[in-house]
Design an enzyme around this catalytic site. Structure first.
Site, PDB file in Angstrom:
ATOM      1  CG  ASP A   1      -2.011   1.049   1.150  1.00 18.27           C
ATOM      2  OD1 ASP A   1      -2.357   1.461   0.034  1.00 18.27           O
ATOM      3  OD2 ASP A   1      -2.506   1.465   2.213  1.00 18.27           O
TER       4      ASP A   1
ATOM      5  CB  CYS B   1     -21.459  -8.208  -4.807  1.00 18.74           C
ATOM      6  SG  CYS B   1     -19.913  -7.635  -4.077  1.00 18.74           S
TER       7      CYS B   1
ATOM      8  CB  CYS C   1     -21.315  -2.017   0.895  1.00 19.92           C
ATOM      9  SG  CYS C   1     -21.346  -2.320  -0.890  1.00 19.92           S
TER      10      CYS C   1
ATOM     11  CB  CYS D   1     -22.152   4.614   2.494  1.00 15.68           C
ATOM     12  SG  CYS D   1     -20.990   5.998   2.567  1.00 15.68           S
TER      13      CYS D   1
ATOM     14  CB  CYS E   1     -14.788   8.709   1.829  1.00 12.40           C
ATOM     15  SG  CYS E   1     -14.159   7.193   2.595  1.00 12.40           S
TER      16      CYS E   1
END
Length: 300
Positions: free
Chosen positions: A130, A186, A192, A196, A212
């Site tokens: 990452d 999915c 999801c 949110c 976000c």
């Protein structure tokens, strides 16, 4: 040529739960989608997402001589994963309750590379966690670990999205390459997206980072005015509702045991905390990235 059997056995020995191998290639579809994402302004304050666009979509431009990418994943699901009581207002993403995964995974990958080099002395490789313009989730999907879910995270059948990824880019071919995941994925589920709290998932696999909570609570230069819904570092809302995460087993690698439980620390305690205490208790965790002042600001 490197043996996939060797790769797989060594990855398990150093502590990874999943491992696959993908061929180096140019991901043109991802590149077009990414450029549209930037054009729409969804990158907001994440300036680094505009960097190294010439290398981001083809690892061969990032690492000279690259032929294969070994993608490894480790589960981190713990008792903290899965959600908080509605009344809790100092929520922290469960991955951040552990030691900084960048350092832990990097050591695991480097140990793996050394073992491979003992078998293949001319092998050269680089480890990534990452920290480079690398399409790690797409590479993980190509390596058969899982698929990219509607919340844009990698989802694995065994461990859900509570996984951390690391890659070894090597300059050799492998005798067997993994087959990309071809299961149901999915399906029709959109939990999801619906979960949110700030509607940051504007479309499947499309995040508007302006809204976000995870970005808002971690990035130090983010001044977006959105409700944090009790989150002070990161956000797990789109993971807590995922059916794959609910059925996933707890982590087994002790390196990912939580170092603290945010449910036991009140907002008042965070606001009264000194820099010395913060460094002593949380200096080895991802919380160090945002710093105490940012966390205090998020508790208001």
């Amino acid at each position: 040529m490197v043996s996939f059997e060797h790769i797989n056995s060594i990855s398990a020995a150093v502590g990874f739960n999943l491992c696959g191998v993908a061929r180096c290639q140019h991901f043109e579809v991802n590149e077009r989608a990414y450029m549209r994402w930037l054009d729409n302004g969804y990158g907001s304050m994440l300036g680094y997402m505009h960097n190294h666009l010439d290398k981001r979509f083809d690892v061969r431009k990032l690492v000279e001589g690259a032929r294969s990418v070994i993608v490894c994943a480790v589960s981190y699901k713990s008792v903290i994963s899965g959600g908080y009581d509605d009344s809790h207002n100092t929520k922290i993403a469960s991955y951040a309750c552990n030691r900084d995964y960048h350092k832990t995974l990097k050591k695991m990958l480097q140990a793996m590379l050394r073992e491979l080099q003992s078998l293949y002395p001319t092998l050269q490789g680089r480890a990534f966690v990452d920290s480079a313009p690398l399409l790690e989730k797409q590479l993980a999907a190509e390596a058969g670990l899982g698929w990219i879910g509607r919340q844009s995270l990698l989802i694995t059948p065994e461990y859900g999205s509570y996984v951390l990824l690391g890659e070894l880019v090597i300059d050799a071919e492998v005798d067997i390459y993994s087959t990309p995941y071809s299961g149901v994925g999915c399906g029709e589920c959109r939990r999801c997206i619906d979960a949110c709290p700030t509607s940051a998932i504007v479309a499947p696999m499309t995040i508007d980072t302006t809204h976000c909570i995870s970005c808002r609570t971690i990035e130090s230069d983010n001044d977006a005015n959105i409700g944090l819904h009790g989150w002070i570092f990161g956000c797990d809302e789109c993971q807590n509702c995922c059916p794959y995460n609910r059925q996933a087993a707890m982590h087994r690698n002790p390196a990912f045991d939580p170092l603290f439980d945010p449910r036991e620390i009140s907002a008042e305690e965070w606001r009264a905390m000194s820099e010395e205490e913060f460094s002593l208790r949380f200096g080895s965790t991802p919380l160090k990235r945002s710093g105490l002042e940012c966390i205090k600001q998020n508790t208001k």
